[in-house]
Design a protein around this motif. Structure first.
Motif, PDB file in Angstrom:
ATOM      1  N   TYR A 118      15.134  40.076  -9.478  1.00  8.07           N
ATOM      2  CA  TYR A 118      15.006  40.847  -8.238  1.00  8.07           C
ATOM      3  C   TYR A 118      15.416  42.301  -8.454  1.00  8.07           C
ATOM      4  O   TYR A 118      14.919  43.207  -7.784  1.00  8.07           O
ATOM      5  CB  TYR A 118      15.830  40.191  -7.128  1.00  8.07           C
ATOM      6  N   ILE A 119      16.324  42.509  -9.399  1.00  4.88           N
ATOM      7  CA  ILE A 119      16.697  43.879  -9.767  1.00  4.88           C
ATOM      8  C   ILE A 119      15.547  44.525 -10.537  1.00  4.88           C
ATOM      9  O   ILE A 119      15.144  45.662 -10.261  1.00  4.88           O
ATOM     10  CB  ILE A 119      17.994  43.874 -10.601  1.00  4.88           C
ATOM     11  N   ALA A 152      18.281  33.360   4.636  1.00  2.00           N
ATOM     12  CA  ALA A 152      18.667  34.628   5.269  1.00  2.00           C
ATOM     13  C   ALA A 152      18.266  35.806   4.393  1.00  2.00           C
ATOM     14  O   ALA A 152      18.651  36.937   4.637  1.00  2.00           O
ATOM     15  CB  ALA A 152      20.170  34.658   5.536  1.00  2.00           C
ATOM     16  N   SER A 153      17.488  35.496   3.353  1.00  3.90           N
ATOM     17  CA  SER A 153      16.857  36.491   2.491  1.00  3.90           C
ATOM     18  C   SER A 153      17.830  37.323   1.668  1.00  3.90           C
ATOM     19  O   SER A 153      17.771  38.547   1.648  1.00  3.90           O
ATOM     20  CB  SER A 153      15.949  37.404   3.315  1.00  3.90           C
ATOM     21  N   SER A 154      18.708  36.641   0.949  1.00  2.00           N
ATOM     22  CA  SER A 154      19.614  37.344   0.037  1.00  2.00           C
ATOM     23  C   SER A 154      18.828  38.049  -1.066  1.00  2.00           C
ATOM     24  O   SER A 154      19.203  39.139  -1.509  1.00  2.00           O
ATOM     25  CB  SER A 154      20.614  36.358  -0.576  1.00  2.00           C
ATOM     26  N   SER A 155      17.726  37.432  -1.502  1.00  2.43           N
ATOM     27  CA  SER A 155      16.919  38.032  -2.571  1.00  2.43           C
ATOM     28  C   SER A 155      16.297  39.351  -2.115  1.00  2.43           C
ATOM     29  O   SER A 155      16.331  40.355  -2.835  1.00  2.43           O
ATOM     30  CB  SER A 155      15.826  37.060  -3.019  1.00  2.43           C
ATOM     31  N   SER A 156      15.747  39.372  -0.905  1.00  2.27           N
ATOM     32  CA  SER A 156      15.146  40.608  -0.392  1.00  2.27           C
ATOM     33  C   SER A 156      16.209  41.674  -0.154  1.00  2.27           C
ATOM     34  O   SER A 156      15.957  42.864  -0.349  1.00  2.27           O
ATOM     35  CB  SER A 156      14.387  40.336   0.909  1.00  2.27           C
ATOM     36  N   VAL A 159      16.737  43.292  -3.439  1.00  5.22           N
ATOM     37  CA  VAL A 159      15.603  44.164  -3.778  1.00  5.22           C
ATOM     38  C   VAL A 159      15.704  45.490  -3.029  1.00  5.22           C
ATOM     39  O   VAL A 159      15.517  46.570  -3.603  1.00  5.22           O
ATOM     40  CB  VAL A 159      14.260  43.462  -3.466  1.00  5.22           C
ATOM     41  N   VAL A 160      16.028  45.420  -1.732  1.00  6.05           N
ATOM     42  CA  VAL A 160      16.134  46.633  -0.911  1.00  6.05           C
ATOM     43  C   VAL A 160      17.315  47.495  -1.360  1.00  6.05           C
ATOM     44  O   VAL A 160      17.201  48.723  -1.461  1.00  6.05           O
ATOM     45  CB  VAL A 160      16.260  46.265   0.585  1.00  6.05           C
ATOM     46  N   GLU A 187       8.811  42.539  -4.725  1.00  2.00           N
ATOM     47  CA  GLU A 187       9.321  41.175  -4.842  1.00  2.00           C
ATOM     48  C   GLU A 187       8.267  40.196  -5.364  1.00  2.00           C
ATOM     49  O   GLU A 187       8.604  39.095  -5.810  1.00  2.00           O
ATOM     50  CB  GLU A 187       9.889  40.706  -3.494  1.00  2.00           C
ATOM     51  N   TRP A 188       7.011  40.601  -5.351  1.00  2.00           N
ATOM     52  CA  TRP A 188       5.970  39.760  -5.940  1.00  2.00           C
ATOM     53  C   TRP A 188       6.227  39.543  -7.431  1.00  2.00           C
ATOM     54  O   TRP A 188       5.770  38.560  -8.015  1.00  2.00           O
ATOM     55  CB  TRP A 188       4.593  40.414  -5.742  1.00  2.00           C
ATOM     56  N   PHE A 189       6.948  40.457  -8.039  1.00  2.00           N
ATOM     57  CA  PHE A 189       7.310  40.337  -9.452  1.00  2.00           C
ATOM     58  C   PHE A 189       8.019  39.009  -9.729  1.00  2.00           C
ATOM     59  O   PHE A 189       7.908  38.444 -10.821  1.00  2.00           O
ATOM     60  CB  PHE A 189       8.225  41.510  -9.835  1.00  2.00           C
ATOM     61  N   CYS A 190       8.740  38.506  -8.722  1.00  4.11           N
ATOM     62  CA  CYS A 190       9.536  37.286  -8.900  1.00  4.11           C
ATOM     63  C   CYS A 190       8.732  36.016  -8.658  1.00  4.11           C
ATOM     64  O   CYS A 190       9.271  34.909  -8.750  1.00  4.11           O
ATOM     65  CB  CYS A 190      10.745  37.325  -7.970  1.00  4.11           C
ATOM     66  N   GLY A 191       7.458  36.165  -8.308  1.00  2.00           N
ATOM     67  CA  GLY A 191       6.597  34.991  -8.178  1.00  2.00           C
ATOM     68  C   GLY A 191       6.115  34.708  -6.778  1.00  2.00           C
ATOM     69  O   GLY A 191       4.984  34.287  -6.580  1.00  2.00           O
TER      70      GLY A 191
END
Length: 731
Positions: A118-119, A152-156, A159-160, A187-191
């Motif tokens: 995600y980074i 709760a979208s920790s990944s997004s 990214v932000v 974030e599409w990079f992550c699949g």
């Protein structure tokens, strides 16, 4: 100032400097996304859609970072089980000069799921946007209070936060819409092939506001969050974004983005389902788009794989209608409308379970338990599903009952450890942002002043000077309305605040510490002085002060120092600035101590601050937490607190944010004042200051600071006749 946030920043900065060395540190924050309604519709394009989320004030991703002079990115996390990593911005290469982001992903998409992807997503997308720019890398450390893989979208949020930080270190413009758009694509990079809702919520969040986000065309409107209700999420099981789960999510995305629009456009109707091979044969161009956008999905699904169509479309259209109705209900905020909103949440949950197939056994169990609790209006699976969080709307007064029920019926039977961390109670807060440039200096200052036993004044005021806090208007309240019972018994005649010290009344010594004229740009001056008097002493005090420029407030009944301050604050309750409170008998408090306290208070952005001294037999011993933050103070006389041989004591002088002080004074009065007998339900019927104030603010997590820099004699006030000779030695 958010105390909890600065405690976390303190830990983050300390660990960052351990990893990467001393130096300037910057911070970014990105909140969790709480989506009230509008699930799995932000990525569809064949119909106009909207969602109703908000940014969580209490739960967020924090990032400490520092610019590098090369293109390396070194990353680490404070969360256990997340290994450190290092990569270079040069690792990203476009397939050709005019390649699209999708083309680039075929070359660089990571093989194994990893938190650092995600980074990389944010970093590589920025490199994609600026292929010719010599982008610099950074060292970074992550801290999060958002449950991982919980919906709760920790990944997004990560990214932000990275998008903000990398633009910050490279001097690029930061625009909310651009960050949201870029982060959703990155974030599409992550699949996963998700939409823009999470990132837009994080970028456009506002305090006490729900976001109405439209996607065609994109736009954000705000709806006020109704009071009296809680939004609580309960984490069930991990929605692990491994390859198969990513494919499950992308299957729904592919059908929604490509299959349904194609069938509507070219066939005019929607079948119950369609076989992948048939779709490829009938619509070769659209199938090519599928393989390009969802390569892993197509590789793992055979030609005989059946894509559900009709039930996904049914969910979309029903959810769009629910969002439209929910918006009107939120705007109303009436009890009946909020109950109706709860029913819509239940309908969304059933739709996500029966039509979209993203619920789980555990989610269903918690859904059933939650809806059995009195005061719960509705609940639903939140986020992508396949595990994660259940969102519950509950009346605020029943929040604790709900949490206890889920604990007893779900967490404890499942032997869940640290279950408290799996529960989020969220209110609407601000969106993602870079914290002010001097935040690291404030973090250091907090650490220094809270290390009260080793306070280095030279060091802390060097930091204050660097922070350069602007001037704030300040008013003064001098409390001179005490009964003076002990003073009279000791033979002291007249009001103790008028007792002579070196030929001058104590009150005048106090008053002269607060000049009402601005001497220069750096001087501290006071716009107004209010003296609180009693019916018994008002004539004598007014006569003693003569024509001095002060205003008087009458405390009709001696109900404690807190009540005296309350009466005075009625006159300044709408004041935009700070208010100083000092006892009229405290003639030994040095002007220098007063000014230093005010400067520190301003630099820290505190709610309340006061100087202290470490002395024998403290009258009102201060109580600190292990990390040095103030959590209470007890009075040995009024509250009959246990006496200490040595401890930290206030000196009878305080400074507070006027509006915040007025709010807490009102709240305490409402809680403990008995209007029938006109006394406080407290020891001796009195409202004490600062103890009840300190306790209330600390319990709410508000920042209170005590600066152990006063000399012990400054705590000496006039209580008995013998005190006069002692005090005159220091005057």
């Amino acid at each position: 100032m958010d105390k909890k946030l600065f405690q976390q920043l303190g830990l983050l900065q300390k660990e960052f400097e351990k990893l990467y060395g001393k130096g300037k540190v910057f911070f970014a924050i990105s909140p969790a996304r709480i989506n009230i309604i509008g699930e799995h519709i932000d990525y569809i394009e064949y119909f106009k859609t909207a969602v109703l989320p908000f940014a969580s004030k209490e739960h967020y991703m924090l990032l400490a970072f520092r610019k590098r002079n090369d293109q390396k990115v070194r990353c680490a996390s404070l969360s256990p089980g997340f290994s450190s990593a290092e990569f270079s911005l040069k690792d990203f290469k476009a397939s050709h000069k005019h390649a699209s982001w999708e083309d680039c992903l075929t070359l660089t998409t990571p093989c194994k799921p990893c938190w650092t992807n995600y980074i990389k997503a944010s970093c590589f997308y920025l490199r994609f946007l600026f292929p010719k720019k010599n982008l610099k890398g950074m060292d970074l450390l992550v801290f999060s209070t958002i449950p991982i893989a919980g919906g709760a979208s920790s990944s997004s949020a990560l990214v932000v936060a990275i998008a903000l930080a990398l633009r910050g270190v490279n001097g690029l413009k930061i625009d909310n819409n651009e960050i949201a758009e870029s982060s959703s694509k990155a974030e599409w990079f992550c699949g996963t092939r998700g939409g823009k809702m999470d990132h837009a919520t994080m970028c456009f969040g506002l305090s006490n506001k729900v976001l109405l986000i439209n996607f065609k065309p994109f736009g954000v409107k705000y709806v006020s969050m109704p009071n009296g209700y809680s939004w609580v999420t309960f984490y069930t099981t991990k929605a692990d974004k491994g390859n198969e789960l990513t494919c499950q999510y992308n299957e729904r995305s592919a059908v929604s983005r490509i299959v349904i629009p194609t069938l509507l456009k070219k066939s005019g109707s929607l079948p119950k389902s369609i076989i992948l091979g048939q779709f490829a044969k009938k619509f070769p161009n659209e199938y090519l788009e599928l393989t390009k956008t969802y390569p892993v999905l197509i590789q793992t699904r055979s030609k005989n794989f059946i894509f559900p169509v009709k039930k996904y479309a049914d969910h979309h259209l029903q959810e769009i209608a629910r969002v439209n109705l929910a918006t009107k209900l939120l705007q109303s905020g009436k009890a009946g409308d909020m109950a109706h909103l709860g029913k819509l949440l239940n309908q969304t949950h059933i739709s996500l379970r029966d039509l979209y197939g993203v619920s789980t056994h555990d989610l269903e169990k918690v859904f059933k338990i939650a809806n059995s609790v009195k005061g719960v209006l509705g609940a639903r699976v939140m986020g992508g599903g396949f595990g994660g969080n259940l969102l519950v709307l509950v009346k605020a007064e029943q929040t604790e009952q709900l949490i206890n029920k889920i604990k007893e019926k779900y967490y404890l039977p499942n032997k869940r450890k640290n279950w408290e961390k799996d529960i989020m109670v969220s209110t609407a807060g601000e969106g993602a942002r870079l914290l002010p440039e001097k935040t690291d200096l404030k973090v250091k200052l907090i650490s220094k002043v809270n290390d009260w036993k080793h306070l280095d004044e030279k060091e802390i005021f060097s930091l204050v000077k660097e922070i350069k806090t602007p001037q704030r208007k300040t008013k003064v309240i001098i409390v001179a309305a005490g009964k003076g019972t002990r003073a009279k018994k000791s033979g002291l005649l007249g009001p103790k605040v008028l007792a002579p010290l070196c030929g001058k009344p104590a009150l005048i010594h106090v008053l002269e510490k607060f000049p009402c004229k601005k001497l220069n740009d750096r001087s501290i001056f006071y716009s107004e002085v209010v003296v609180v008097v009693s019916p018994q002493n008002q004539k004598e005090i007014k006569k003693a002060l003569g024509k001095r420029n002060v205003k008087y407030v009458l405390q009709k009944k001696a109900l404690g120092t807190g009540d005296a301050v309350f009466q005075a604050m009625k006159k300044v309750k709408n004041f935009e600035g700070d208010v100083v409170v000092i006892w009229g008998k405290q003639a030994l408090v040095k002007k220098e101590t007063i000014q230093k306290t005010i400067l520190l208070h301003r630099a820290l952005g505190a709610v309340m601050s006061f100087p202290t001294t470490n002395k024998k037999n403290p009258y009102a011993p201060l109580i600190r937490a292990k990390d040095g933050w103030v959590k209470d103070s007890r009075e040995t006389n009024l509250e009959q607190s246990r006496k200490q041989k040595i401890g930290e004591d206030n000196v009878g002088f305080f400074v507070a944010n006027a509006k915040e002080l007025w709010v807490v004074l009102q709240k305490i009065r409402q809680e403990i004042f008995n209007p029938k007998i006109k006394v406080y339900q407290a020891p001796k019927g009195e409202f004490g200051f600062p103890n009840l104030i300190t306790r209330k603010l600390a319990s709410k997590g508000e920042p209170i600071f005590a600066f152990c820099m006063a000399q012990s004699f400054e705590a000496k006030g006039i209580n008995e006749k013998k005190d006069l000779k002692i005090m005159e030695k220091y005057l």
